[in-house]
Write a protein that holds these residues in place. Structure first.
Motif, mmCIF file in Angstrom:
data_model
loop_
_atom_site.group_PDB
_atom_site.id
_atom_site.type_symbol
_atom_site.label_atom_id
_atom_site.label_comp_id
_atom_site.label_asym_id
_atom_site.label_seq_id
_atom_site.Cartn_x
_atom_site.Cartn_y
_atom_site.Cartn_z
ATOM 1 N N LYS A 91 40.747 50.438 45.769
ATOM 2 C CA LYS A 91 41.020 49.808 47.053
ATOM 3 C C LYS A 91 40.265 48.496 47.218
ATOM 4 C CE LYS A 91 42.204 53.938 49.728
ATOM 5 N NZ LYS A 91 41.803 54.812 50.866
ATOM 6 N N SER A 92 39.015 48.450 46.687
ATOM 7 C CA SER A 92 38.209 47.247 46.859
ATOM 8 C C SER A 92 38.831 46.051 46.167
ATOM 9 C CB SER A 92 36.793 47.481 46.336
ATOM 10 O OG SER A 92 36.806 47.658 44.929
ATOM 11 N N ILE A 93 39.512 46.276 45.066
ATOM 12 C CA ILE A 93 40.130 45.174 44.331
ATOM 13 C C ILE A 93 41.235 44.526 45.154
ATOM 14 C CG2 ILE A 93 41.560 44.637 42.317
ATOM 15 C CD1 ILE A 93 39.932 46.513 40.709
ATOM 16 N N LEU A 94 41.900 45.316 45.997
ATOM 17 C CA LEU A 94 42.999 44.793 46.797
ATOM 18 C C LEU A 94 42.537 43.764 47.821
ATOM 19 C CD1 LEU A 94 44.987 48.110 47.402
ATOM 20 C CD2 LEU A 94 45.378 46.359 45.648
ATOM 21 N N ASN A 95 41.219 43.661 48.033
ATOM 22 C CA ASN A 95 40.687 42.671 48.972
ATOM 23 C C ASN A 95 40.658 41.265 48.394
ATOM 24 O OD1 ASN A 95 40.152 44.628 50.965
ATOM 25 N ND2 ASN A 95 38.199 45.158 50.007
ATOM 26 N N TYR A 96 40.889 41.140 47.086
ATOM 27 C CA TYR A 96 40.821 39.840 46.429
ATOM 28 C C TYR A 96 42.195 39.181 46.352
ATOM 29 C CZ TYR A 96 36.230 41.569 45.024
ATOM 30 O OH TYR A 96 34.956 42.064 45.032
ATOM 31 N N SER A 97 42.190 37.893 46.002
ATOM 32 C CA SER A 97 43.439 37.152 45.840
ATOM 33 C C SER A 97 44.184 37.640 44.601
ATOM 34 C CB SER A 97 43.141 35.657 45.705
ATOM 35 O OG SER A 97 42.479 35.404 44.464
ATOM 36 N N PRO A 98 45.497 37.386 44.515
ATOM 37 C CA PRO A 98 46.274 37.815 43.341
ATOM 38 C C PRO A 98 45.708 37.292 42.016
ATOM 39 C CG PRO A 98 47.753 37.186 45.114
ATOM 40 C CD PRO A 98 46.369 36.830 45.561
ATOM 41 N N LEU A 99 45.277 36.034 42.000
ATOM 42 C CA LEU A 99 44.718 35.478 40.765
ATOM 43 C C LEU A 99 43.425 36.186 40.369
ATOM 44 C CD1 LEU A 99 45.303 31.622 41.164
ATOM 45 C CD2 LEU A 99 46.420 33.179 39.551
ATOM 46 N N THR A 100 42.606 36.502 41.365
ATOM 47 C CA THR A 100 41.351 37.213 41.087
ATOM 48 C C THR A 100 41.632 38.624 40.584
ATOM 49 O OG1 THR A 100 40.179 35.932 42.778
ATOM 50 C CG2 THR A 100 39.170 37.993 42.069
#
Length: 544
Positions: A233-242
């Protein structure tokens, strides 16, 4: 012209000469700078109320008179005046007062005044270290005004709090998170925010204490654990490129059969670590980030005084920060055993390769401290270096003086603080010694060797776990920094060994000497443990 403007105009040779030219000095030129600045400081300091409180009626006019007439000093010599923060008693008015821990359990804090001249020198020497940490050889470096810096510092009033304003004044780096925001966040929140911004913007520089940098670096590996729902879930807080970058890094690490590391996500240009015990963390930090940290020596009283070069083979002391004197190891030990003994000192042009020295500093540019025993020990590695093409001494930081146990740059544990902890705990301790030791993973810890009162052992079940639980409560009470070792760094700082009753008396009878309470020699501890096998204390018909 500011550094940022010189960088935009690509005046790289001029920049190198301005900030790193001290590496070209020979010993005579180095000592000329030292002596000139010291004479200026002697005049300022001698005419101040602070100086007169130590000098009395003496009035040194030369370097020789200064060294012979002014005794070596410690913070006790300044405390009454400096802790009042009275500007009019100082050699020059300060711009800011910097604070640090003094001695847990006895004195809460030390303060040090910083004048404008000191702040200018601090900034310039900090920039020198910044430039050098990106260098691949003399004159070749990579610094840009647009660089991003991971904010891993303690804020003002601590010394590291001067780093952001000092660098912003010269070059205008972007700190992650921004300084105004970072100082309002907890340690954990600041790390999470900094890495999140770093993933989207990149990180060019990382400044921090070795132990803290290692702890911060560990939090990145959580991104590599894709098994937990929280991590996903934490990864979903980043931009698509990130997100794409993180996923690619995970795939690469999975193929290589290892966990994700900061080097899989970031490409540092420079990594600077300060504080004590850096040698315990450098190898791991290099493995995590793909770049070996450059060690910087700085402290509240001495300011920013030394840096390694691109070869990372020893520290060089900046000639314009302090006047340096060195107490040879044998002299240091004599003075620690006898408080009345005044050890002699040698100057920078008199140090001997291979020898260990306690550092003594006199701060230039209106500083408060003269002939001040910092409490740090260095080994001289050489008087020149073929690799660096230098002709001035270089040093390796060893540790604090033997009577102080510093764990990972967070604590200053002394005989007084341990005695107070034992007294407050009410535990039946007959005798003890304490030593700084290292685990198999090179992590420092406090090892307490304890002898329990005989009567107690016959009536109570006291083991080392009970002792540790009780003593840790009081260590945390007496020393806030000790509490942070576990809370912030996750370090278990205390190990206890219980020796047989009568061991300390038998050691003294057999050797004819009393062991130093804090950091005794390793052979003394080995002999103490060997002696206990010969101890048999009889109590009410039983041997304990």
């Amino acid at each position: 012209m500011k550094l940022s403007e010189k960088l935009k105009k690509r005046k790289y040779d001029e920049i190198w000469q301005e900030y790193c030219g001290f590496l070209d000095l020979d010993m005579d030129s180095y000592m000329l700078i030292q002596n000139r600045l010291m004479l200026e400081q002697v005049r300022l300091w001698s005419n101040s109320e602070l100086g007169k409180s130590i000098l009395g009626s003496k009035n040194p006019q030369t370097i020789e008179e200064f060294r012979s007439q002014i005794p070596l000093t410690t913070y006790n010599d300044y405390a009454d005046l400096l802790l009042q923060k009275k500007n009019d008693i100082l050699p020059e008015p300060p711009i800011v007062w910097i604070e640090t821990t003094w001695e847990g359990g006895q004195h809460p804090v030390k303060v040090a005044p910083y004048t404008k001249g000191m702040l200018d020198t601090y900034r310039n020497n900090l920039i020198s270290a910044l430039i050098i940490c990106t260098a691949t050889e003399r004159g070749v470096f990579d610094v840009k005004p647009t660089d991003k810096v991971l904010y891993g510092f303690a804020p003002l009033p601590y010394l590291t709090g001067l780093i952001p304003p000092s660098l912003n004044d010269a070059i205008g780096f972007e700190f992650l998170p921004p300084v105004k925001e970072a100082v309002k966040l907890s340690f954990s929140e600041r790390n999470k925010k900094g890495f999140k911004l770093g993933l989207s913007k990149g990180i060019d520089f990382f400044f921090g204490m070795g132990s803290v940098a290692y702890y911060i670096s560990q939090s990145v590996t959580s991104l590599g654990n894709g098994s937990s729902t929280g991590s996903q879930k934490s990864i979903l807080n980043y931009s698509p490129l990130t997100i794409l970058r993180i996923i690619r890094a995970r795939i690469r690490c999975k193929k290589e059969g290892r966990s994700l590391k900061p080097k899989d996500l970031f490409r540092l240009k420079g990594f600077v670590c300060a504080g004590t015990d850096n040698d315990c963390y450098k190898d791991d930090l290099e493995d995590l980030w793909g770049i070996r940290p450059t060690e910087l020596f700085a402290g509240t009283e001495p300011t920013c005084v030394g840096t390694e070069t691109w070869n990372k083979n020893g520290l060089y002391f900046f000639p314009d920060a302090c006047f340096y004197e060195f107490i040879p190891e044998q002299e240091m030990n004599k003075s620690l055993d006898d408080e009345e003994y005044q050890p002699y000192t040698v100057l920078m042009n008199e140090v001997v390769p291979g020898e260990k020295y306690e550092l003594v500093i006199s701060v230039f540019k209106g500083g408060a401290f003269v002939r001040y025993r910092v409490g740090d020990v260095y080994r001289c590695l050489g008087l020149s270096s073929r690799e660096d093409h230098t002709n001035i001494p270089r040093f390796r930081y060893i540790d604090r003086i033997p009577t102080v146990i510093d764990i990972a740059g967070f604590t200053r544990i002394t005989e007084n603080s341990i005695s107070k902890v034992i007294e407050l705990s009410g535990l039946p301790v007959e005798d003890w010694v304490a030593a700084k030791e290292f685990s198999d993973k090179k992590r420092p810890f406090l090892h307490l060797y304890v002898e329990i009162v005989p009567e107690t052992l016959m009536t109570q079940a006291i083991g080392k776990e009970i002792l540790r639980e009780h003593l840790e409560v009081y260590f945390k009470y007496v020393d806030n920094d000790y509490r942070d070792l576990k809370r912030i760094l996750g370090i278990e700082p205390l190990e206890i060994t219980i020796v047989r009753c009568g061991t300390f008396k038998e050691y003294q009878r057999k050797t004819g000497r009393k062991m130093r309470r804090v950091n005794p020699a390793r052979y003394d501890i080995s002999e103490l443990l060997a002696v206990q096998n010969e101890c048999h204390v009889t109590y009410r018909g039983g041997i304990i």
